[in-house]
Design an enzyme around this catalytic site. Structure first.
Site, PDB file in Angstrom:
ATOM      1  N   LYS A   1      -9.101   2.409  -2.098  1.00  0.00           N
ATOM      2  CA  LYS A   1      -9.363   1.717  -0.837  1.00  0.00           C
ATOM      3  C   LYS A   1     -10.777   2.063  -0.380  1.00  0.00           C
ATOM      4  O   LYS A   1     -11.148   3.236  -0.297  1.00  0.00           O
ATOM      5  CB  LYS A   1      -8.329   2.146   0.197  1.00  0.00           C
ATOM      6  CG  LYS A   1      -8.369   1.392   1.509  1.00  0.00           C
ATOM      7  CD  LYS A   1      -7.166   1.786   2.376  1.00  0.00           C
ATOM      8  CE  LYS A   1      -7.088   1.001   3.669  1.00  0.00           C
ATOM      9  NZ  LYS A   1      -5.874   1.335   4.444  1.00  0.00           N
TER      10      LYS A   1
ATOM     11  N   GLU B   1       0.830  -1.195   0.000  1.00  0.00           N
ATOM     12  CA  GLU B   1       0.000   0.000   0.000  1.00  0.00           C
ATOM     13  C   GLU B   1       0.871   1.255   0.000  1.00  0.00           C
ATOM     14  O   GLU B   1       1.837   1.366   0.762  1.00  0.00           O
ATOM     15  CB  GLU B   1      -0.876  -0.050   1.257  1.00  0.00           C
ATOM     16  CG  GLU B   1      -1.866   1.072   1.433  1.00  0.00           C
ATOM     17  CD  GLU B   1      -2.698   0.879   2.699  1.00  0.00           C
ATOM     18  OE1 GLU B   1      -3.698   1.598   2.845  1.00  0.00           O
ATOM     19  OE2 GLU B   1      -2.341   0.011   3.540  1.00  0.00           O
TER      20      GLU B   1
ATOM     21  N   CYS C   1      -5.469  -3.313   2.228  1.00  0.00           N
ATOM     22  CA  CYS C   1      -5.279  -3.440   3.669  1.00  0.00           C
ATOM     23  C   CYS C   1      -6.584  -3.586   4.464  1.00  0.00           C
ATOM     24  O   CYS C   1      -7.157  -4.654   4.549  1.00  0.00           O
ATOM     25  CB  CYS C   1      -4.459  -2.267   4.178  1.00  0.00           C
ATOM     26  SG  CYS C   1      -3.707  -2.603   5.799  1.00  0.00           S
TER      27      CYS C   1
END
Length: 636
Positions: free
Chosen positions: A115, A46, A170
């Protein structure tokens, strides 16, 4: 990429916080190295172009522009690489800043995935900088390209139909409803996660459990690239805990606290096979997604993943012992229920001194112990005939007596010879009638003893024998409950060994060990010099090969050519290609010819994922043709 195999990579590179040029160069260097090593998909952590720990620097224009310049260099570097690269960067769109994964392939940005779940608790405060990503796809301009933007993008390749990549970042994984759930239902077989998970005590174990379970639930490969060395240590430390999992199994994992690139060859055909069998995995959401094609050469993948030659047997001793206890419990519970339900007063078993009847008697003893019944109500019957040797006879006697069951010896030689006279069979002609007459006589004796004692006959035949049809129809093929029918021959040996090691009875232990050392044989032909003359594996082939074939045929529906390829890898140095191919042809021929025996097999407890019950796992017409499979085998 033949046979559904593809090489994947998850990489953590050395970075410097906010030094986009340095980070980009290391990313490109690793890209090239991974591509040279045959990786077709590479995932990085990330925000790896900038570093994850930039904090308020994310709001600085120079950093955002530096990230785009880095992406431009990565795009250019990808032109000559036959691979797809996933890199993390911050991306400003209008008044919003997003934490994104860029999917780069052959000189193009194929998509940008933002994300979805932005953490803002404990040590995380991403909402200070980033906006939650959008699920729906729209097109944006990035470095002169019109690029799809949104989380509902899947990346596919005409060169490999099984490949379908979904992306999450994540925290997306750690939430109640990860985007990867939806990705998988829309067809994603590979989930790539660009992550920056800081390291805390015991977090690695939880992270592994999470990734393994998600890959198992989704029948997918899960690629996880974690931030590592080079991130700011102001408050946090990152371990670079990269992982590649396939359907609940870790294929590759990096050493923590080191920056590295891990590789794994994944079997995507295995995943599609699992999904096709699981009827609850059919709520596809394809109409909600945008599918983007990747350019990829159709190259063969070097099969450098471990292929276990004994897929039914855990290699680890502790796991094998745990598995053995679990299987024996399943078998004995199934039999105990049947004995109780039928009000059977006795259990009758034919014991030969071989592995199968030994396991069946051990299981029956457990069932009686569980029911609190006296083992004397177990009738162990040995029926010596033309092929019985002193070794197997003595083992049968010692074994039964050491267990405390009722032992009966009923020689059947004269009865079989009388039957030969009745049907006009030459007693010196060692043909199938000579052999099967003995098996059917033994079954008749057992059935009649069961009737006389108000009991039931416990079957001894195993899964491998049922697959090959290595049983006499209405002979040892038949019983009132077949406790071993779900257990393959390669595993039975370990179950008996487990019982030998745990008993305090010295006679029982030594007898079981000698049974383990005795060649597998039906003992239907006369001995030679007092020794077993008829060895099963010399006739039908090594059981370890047939169990291997059976596992991949039933578990995943693989083609003969793929099973041969896997077997060559698994048995390298032990068996050659032509030897394996010869027995593979035998396996397919017998498997198709002998289905009629399986269509009427007795009830039996299922103990593993591979089973042949005609009422459950394997429903096949008895008259199905083998020609399609034979044609492929003949071409190999």
């Amino acid at each position: 990429m033949k046979d559904g195999f593809i090489k994947l990579a998850a990489a953590t590179v050395d970075i410097r916080v906010a030094d986009t040029e340095y980070n980009t160069e290391n990313i490109i260097s690793t890209m090239r190295e991974a591509a040279e090593n045959g990786a077709k998909v590479i995932v990085f952590p990330e925000l790896c172009i900038t570093a994850y720990t930039c904090s308020d620097l994310f709001l600085q224009k120079p950093l955002l522009e530096g990230a785009l310049r880095g992406l431009e260099k990565i795009r250019t570097a990808s032109e000559t690489l036959d691979t797809t690269v996933l890199v993390g960067l911050p991306l400003g769109i209008g008044n919003m800043l997003y934490n994104c994964a860029a999917v780069v392939n052959r000189g193009h940005i194929r998509g940008i995935v933002p994300k979805r779940k932005i953490p803002n608790y404990n040590e995380f405060y991403e909402l200070r900088h980033f906006t939650e990503g959008e699920a729906e796809v729209r097109y944006i301009e990035v470095l002169g390209e019109s690029v799809p933007f949104g989380s509902k993008i899947l990346f596919i390749s005409p060169a490999m139909p099984e490949l379908c990549i979904g992306v999450e970042l994540c925290e997306d994984l750690w939430t109640v409803d990860p985007p990867s759930n939806s990705h998988a239902l829309a067809g994603a077989t590979v989930i790539a996660n660009l992550s920056a998970s800081d390291e805390l005590i015991s977090k690695a174990e939880y992270r592994e459990m999470l990734i393994k379970s998600q890959s198992a639930r989704l029948y997918s490969v899960y690629m996880y690239a974690d931030a590592g060395w080079g991130e700011s240590t102001t408050d946090l430390v990152f371990a670079g805990d990269d992982m590649i999992c396939e359907n609940g199994t870790v294929l590759a994992r990096s050493e923590k606290f080191t920056n590295s690139c891990v590789y794994a060859v994944a079997d995507l055909e295995r995943l599609t096979s699992e999904r096709r069998k699981t009827t609850t995995f059919r709520n596809l959401r394809t109409n909600e997604y945008t599918y983007v094609e990747l350019e990829m050469e159709c190259a063969d993948t070097v099969l450098d993943r471990f292929i276990d030659s004994k897929p039914f047997v855990p290699a680890d001793r502790k796991r094998r012992e745990e598995r053995s206890e679990e299987i024996l419990t399943i078998q004995s519970l199934g039999l105990a229920k049947r004995l109780e339900h039928t009000c059977a007063k006795t259990a009758v078993i034919g014991v030969s001194g071989g592995l199968d009847s030994t396991l069946a008697l051990l299981v029956t003893a457990r069932a009686f112990d569980r029911l609190g019944r006296n083992r004397s109500d177990i009738y162990a019957v040995t029926m010596p005939c033309f092929g019985t040797t002193s070794r197997t006879y003595n083992n049968a006697v010692n074994f039964a007596k050491s267990l405390g069951v009722t032992f009966k010896e009923i020689p059947i030689r004269e009865a079989v010879l009388l039957h030969f006279d009745d049907i006009g069979q030459d007693a010196d002609k060692y043909d199938v009638t000579y052999e099967n007459s003995q098996a059917r006589e033994r079954t008749q004796v057992l059935m009649d003893i069961a009737n006389k004692s108000g009991g039931m006959v416990v079957g001894t035949g195993d899964l491998s024998e049922m697959a090959l049809g290595w049983a006499t129809y209405n002979g040892d093929h038949m019983s009132m409950y077949a406790v071993n029918a779900g257990v393959p021959k390669t595993l039975i040996r370990y179950l008996v060994e487990y019982e030998a090691e745990r008993t305090d009875n010295e006679v029982l232990r030594e007898t079981l060990r000698d049974i383990l050392d005795t060649p597998v044989s039906p003992e239907l032909l006369p001995p030679q010099d007092g020794e077993i003359s008829q060895k099963t594996e010399s006739i039908v082939g090594p059981y370890e090969l047939h169990d291997f074939f059976l596992y991949y045929l039933l578990r995943y529906g693989y083609s003969p050519s793929k099973i041969l390829r896997l077997a060559e890898k698994a048995f390298d140095g032990e068996y050659g290609r032509e030897y394996i191919l010869g027995w593979l042809k035998t396996f397919y021929r017998r498997f198709f010819q002998q289905q009629f025996k399986r269509s009427c097999m007795p009830d039996a407890p299922k103990v593993g994922s591979v089973a042949l019950s005609p009422r459950g796992d394997w429903r096949m017409p008895s008259d199905a043709s083998v020609n399609l499979w034979k044609s492929e085998l003949d071409s190999l």
